[in-house]
Design a protein around this motif. Structure first.
Motif, mmCIF file in Angstrom:
data_model
loop_
_atom_site.group_PDB
_atom_site.id
_atom_site.type_symbol
_atom_site.label_atom_id
_atom_site.label_comp_id
_atom_site.label_asym_id
_atom_site.label_seq_id
_atom_site.Cartn_x
_atom_site.Cartn_y
_atom_site.Cartn_z
ATOM 1 N N ILE A 20 86.790 40.807 79.043
ATOM 2 C CA ILE A 20 86.344 39.196 78.858
ATOM 3 C C ILE A 20 85.368 38.812 77.880
ATOM 4 O O ILE A 20 85.512 37.917 77.508
ATOM 5 C CB ILE A 20 85.741 38.995 80.354
ATOM 6 C CG1 ILE A 20 86.721 38.706 81.598
ATOM 7 C CG2 ILE A 20 85.094 37.380 80.344
ATOM 8 C CD1 ILE A 20 86.131 38.817 82.812
ATOM 9 N N LEU A 21 84.321 39.703 77.608
ATOM 10 C CA LEU A 21 83.450 39.405 76.567
ATOM 11 C C LEU A 21 84.162 39.343 75.131
ATOM 12 O O LEU A 21 83.798 38.599 74.141
ATOM 13 C CB LEU A 21 82.590 40.722 76.642
ATOM 14 C CG LEU A 21 81.493 40.678 77.760
ATOM 15 C CD1 LEU A 21 80.184 41.339 77.696
ATOM 16 C CD2 LEU A 21 80.914 39.120 78.093
ATOM 17 N N SER A 22 85.317 40.327 74.882
ATOM 18 C CA SER A 22 85.872 40.355 73.758
ATOM 19 C C SER A 22 86.484 39.232 73.362
ATOM 20 O O SER A 22 86.532 38.585 72.299
ATOM 21 C CB SER A 22 86.802 41.511 73.596
ATOM 22 O OG SER A 22 87.570 41.522 72.634
ATOM 23 N N PHE A 23 87.147 38.614 74.465
ATOM 24 C CA PHE A 23 87.873 37.466 74.305
ATOM 25 C C PHE A 23 87.017 36.019 74.020
ATOM 26 O O PHE A 23 87.169 35.347 72.994
ATOM 27 C CB PHE A 23 88.438 37.080 75.577
ATOM 28 C CG PHE A 23 89.314 35.676 75.609
ATOM 29 C CD1 PHE A 23 90.545 35.367 74.978
ATOM 30 C CD2 PHE A 23 88.411 34.274 75.858
ATOM 31 C CE1 PHE A 23 91.200 34.021 75.052
ATOM 32 C CE2 PHE A 23 89.049 33.073 76.133
ATOM 33 C CZ PHE A 23 90.472 33.073 75.465
ATOM 34 N N ALA A 24 85.799 36.347 74.659
ATOM 35 C CA ALA A 24 84.837 35.044 74.286
ATOM 36 C C ALA A 24 84.294 35.180 73.008
ATOM 37 O O ALA A 24 84.062 34.225 72.351
ATOM 38 C CB ALA A 24 83.876 35.205 75.644
ATOM 39 N N ALA A 25 83.731 36.397 72.561
ATOM 40 C CA ALA A 25 83.328 36.728 71.070
ATOM 41 C C ALA A 25 84.266 36.480 70.243
ATOM 42 O O ALA A 25 83.727 35.654 69.313
ATOM 43 C CB ALA A 25 83.090 38.428 70.933
ATOM 44 N N ARG A 26 85.489 36.548 70.206
ATOM 45 C CA ARG A 26 86.622 36.100 69.257
ATOM 46 C C ARG A 26 86.541 34.624 69.110
ATOM 47 O O ARG A 26 86.495 33.936 68.174
ATOM 48 C CB ARG A 26 88.002 36.802 69.648
ATOM 49 C CG ARG A 26 87.838 38.037 69.261
ATOM 50 C CD ARG A 26 89.555 38.800 68.883
ATOM 51 N NE ARG A 26 90.134 38.284 70.350
ATOM 52 C CZ ARG A 26 90.522 39.062 71.586
ATOM 53 N NH1 ARG A 26 89.737 40.288 71.274
ATOM 54 N NH2 ARG A 26 91.049 39.076 72.273
ATOM 55 N N ALA A 27 86.567 33.873 70.436
ATOM 56 C CA ALA A 27 86.538 32.593 70.577
ATOM 57 C C ALA A 27 85.590 31.980 69.795
ATOM 58 O O ALA A 27 85.740 31.161 68.979
ATOM 59 C CB ALA A 27 86.585 32.142 71.922
ATOM 60 N N PHE A 28 84.072 32.373 70.163
ATOM 61 C CA PHE A 28 83.223 31.904 69.392
ATOM 62 C C PHE A 28 82.952 32.205 67.835
ATOM 63 O O PHE A 28 82.569 30.993 67.391
ATOM 64 C CB PHE A 28 81.607 32.750 70.206
ATOM 65 C CG PHE A 28 81.259 31.969 71.368
ATOM 66 C CD1 PHE A 28 80.854 31.023 71.566
ATOM 67 C CD2 PHE A 28 81.043 32.871 72.518
ATOM 68 C CE1 PHE A 28 80.433 30.363 72.440
ATOM 69 C CE2 PHE A 28 80.631 32.449 73.833
ATOM 70 C CZ PHE A 28 80.128 30.927 73.855
ATOM 71 N N VAL A 29 83.600 33.236 67.636
ATOM 72 C CA VAL A 29 83.679 33.490 65.870
ATOM 73 C C VAL A 29 84.643 32.503 65.215
ATOM 74 O O VAL A 29 84.197 31.814 64.409
ATOM 75 C CB VAL A 29 83.873 34.811 65.744
ATOM 76 C CG1 VAL A 29 84.323 34.870 64.334
ATOM 77 C CG2 VAL A 29 82.946 35.798 66.099
#
Length: 562
Positions: A20-29
């Motif tokens: 979940i955090l990995s998906f959010a981090a890529r979206a933020f970047v």
């Protein structure tokens, strides 16, 4: 904060958290690079040109993630689909039809979980228990059963539906919420997000809703409260709760299965008009908002049945039966008052009143510059006001797309935030409108709203008349005392004991005269309004003329120079 750290968990839970955090981090970047960096490098056109495709890909990736993970991620997708205030339409449209349907848990696991909660084998708790589930969702699944003879005699029920929570769902919910809390803290560090939404607060409100949804005792209490709201109303029913066979993780309800509300073929075969069902359904949902302030927030077709009645004395031979009360929207007094203002503004096509309602509800911050929004709403009312979905289909798609883009950009440019309770309410309204339009292609959402608008306008008008009446009485008292005060002043003048500043006296006399004129206008308004109302029966034209003409003295009484 301690409660948003996953802590020691099984490897599967840690992998879920990291995913979940990995998906959010890529979206933020991605958003940071295209929406913040490129415009500062003079390449804003690149961001503009690729935004639609990027947002659609992002939404599809999240959709795949939610379907794969289940748990709260599907709920998050449904929640995001209603965030029209902060999310682009490409994302909200892609997530709008995300369904909470997942593969069923093996019956052996369901049996073990149910028996642990009930403290006895299923064979003792029920006379029969179907091994094939009726429905399977991310938080639990439902099975049909038959009550044991003793329970059946005590409750008067026979066939029931038993909802059993998915084993381990508490831990999955805790992992998902921990990940969402961390993502919310990340988002809050971005000033563009921080200025528009309190992400941690929204996550906490979302968490509260989810915790209530996995507490089946809370759902049971909501089911009984909903039934009490419509007690004596022949249009609506809700399943009875079998408390003896219900716990926090197991809920046993009366089996009320009937015709699904969107099964038009079965409705026609039963002699039921789907258009009438749409009208009654819309009326019932509006009653929940404006009368009971307790609204079913998930009224999709799987949660509403049309139950034919046999041998009933009511003219209508069917009723609506609601199920699944895990997601309910409370309508606080503050939001309810704002909704009253909103309905009145929509009914009267008042763009400024609609903006005022948005501020009253708390959607639009008072500091917002609203001139552009008022202009957009004026265009909206002038072009599309009063249209049903069938009429909107006849509008040129390019015109709709252009206006939707412009209106959406205007709204997203404002400091807008929808409270969680209002989001649940908006979800309910959206599902209601879509379902009614599917039942009746000529359905117009304005038609069931108009009676409420009329009643609210009448209530508001009664309050205005009361205020004007009080003002007229106060002014009349001042006028009653005026001759005596003037006579006393003249006596002092004759005696030579009166000293005064002429300019001040002139100002006071001018003010008294203006008050007198406004008092006369208020009395004239009341006389013309009451006289016109009395003449509506015997002489309708004269009555209408008098009532319309009463607006002139009303405007002077309210807005005249003080």
């Amino acid at each position: 904060m301690a409660h948003d750290v996953p802590g020691p968990r099984p490897a599967a839970h840690r992998a879920r958290y990291r995913r979940i955090l990995s998906f959010a981090a890529r979206a933020f970047v991605q958003v940071w690079w295209f929406e913040l960096v490129l415009p500062r490098l003079g390449m804003a056109s690149v961001a503009e040109r690729t935004r639609g495709r990027r947002m659609l890909r992002l939404a599809r990736r999240f959709r795949d993630l939610a379907v794969d993970l289940g748990g709260l991620m599907i709920k998050v997708g449904q929640f995001l689909s209603s965030r029209l205030d902060v999310l682009p339409p490409e994302i909200t449209a892609e997530l709008a039809d995300l369904q909470d349907e997942v593969p069923a848990v093996p019956f052996s696991e369901i049996r073990a979980a149910a028996e642990a909660e009930l403290g006895m084998p299923l064979e003792r708790a029920f006379a029969s228990f179907d091994t094939v589930p009726v429905a399977a969702a991310s938080l639990g699944q439902a099975h049909r059963a038959t009550l044991a003879a003793a329970d059946a005699a005590e409750t008067g029920l026979d066939r029931v539906v038993v909802k059993v929570q998915r084993p381990g769902i508490d831990e999955i919910v805790a992992v998902d919420l921990a990940a969402l809390r961390r993502v919310a803290r990340w988002a809050q560090r971005v000033h563009l997000v921080r200025d528009r939404v309190d992400a941690p607060a929204l996550v906490e409100e979302f968490a509260q809703t989810c915790q209530e949804e996995i507490d089946y005792l809370h759902e049971a209490a909501s089911a009984e409260r909903f039934a009490a709201c419509f007690a004596g109303d022949a249009r609506v029913a809700a399943p009875a709760v079998v408390w003896e066979r219900s716990t926090r993780r197991v809920l046993t309800l009366e089996d009320v299965t009937a015709i699904k509300i969107n099964d038009t073929r079965a409705l026609h075969e039963a002699g039921i008009d789907p258009a009438e069902v749409a009208q009654v359904f819309a009326d019932v949902m509006l009653d929940q908002v404006f009368t009971h302030s307790f609204v079913h927030a998930d009224p999709h077709p799987g949660n509403i049945f049309v139950t034919p009645l046999r041998g009933g004395s009511d003219a209508r031979a069917w009723r609506l039966t609601f199920i699944d009360f895990g997601m309910m929207a409370e309508v606080p007094d503050s939001i309810r008052a704002g909704l009253r203002t909103l309905v009145i503004a929509v009914a009267s096509r008042d763009s400024r009143g609609l903006v005022r309602a948005a501020q009253e509800i708390g959607v639009l911050l008072p500091s917002a510059r609203t001139a552009e929004l008022e202009r957009a709403l004026t265009v909206l009312f002038a072009r599309f006001g009063g249209m049903g979905l069938n009429e909107l289909r006849d509008v040129d798609p390019r015109e709709m797309a252009d206006f939707g883009r412009e209106f959406g950009d205007t709204v997203r440019a404002l400091p807008v935030q929808f409270p969680e309770k209002l989001l649940l309410l908006m979800r309910s309204v959206s599902l209601t409108s879509g379902l009614c339009s599917a039942l009746d292609t000529t359905f117009n959402i304005w038609e069931p709203v108009e009676p409420y608008a009329t009643r609210l306008l009448r209530d508001e008008g009664g309050g205005l008349l009361q205020e004007l009446g009080g003002q007229a009485v106060k002014s009349a008292g001042m006028l009653w005392r005026l001759p005596a005060r003037v006579d006393a002043t003249l006596d002092r003048l004759d005696a030579g004991t009166l000293a005064f500043d002429v300019s001040s006296l002139e100002n006071r006399l001018d003010r008294i005269i203006r008050v007198a004129y406004r008092a006369v206008s208020a009395v004239l308004f009341g006389g013309m309004l009451i006289g016109g109302a009395l003449l509506l029966g015997p002489l309708p034209p004269l009555g209408i003329v008098l009532m319309c003409g009463s607006v002139v003295p009303l405007l002077h009484a309210v807005f005249g120079r003080r």
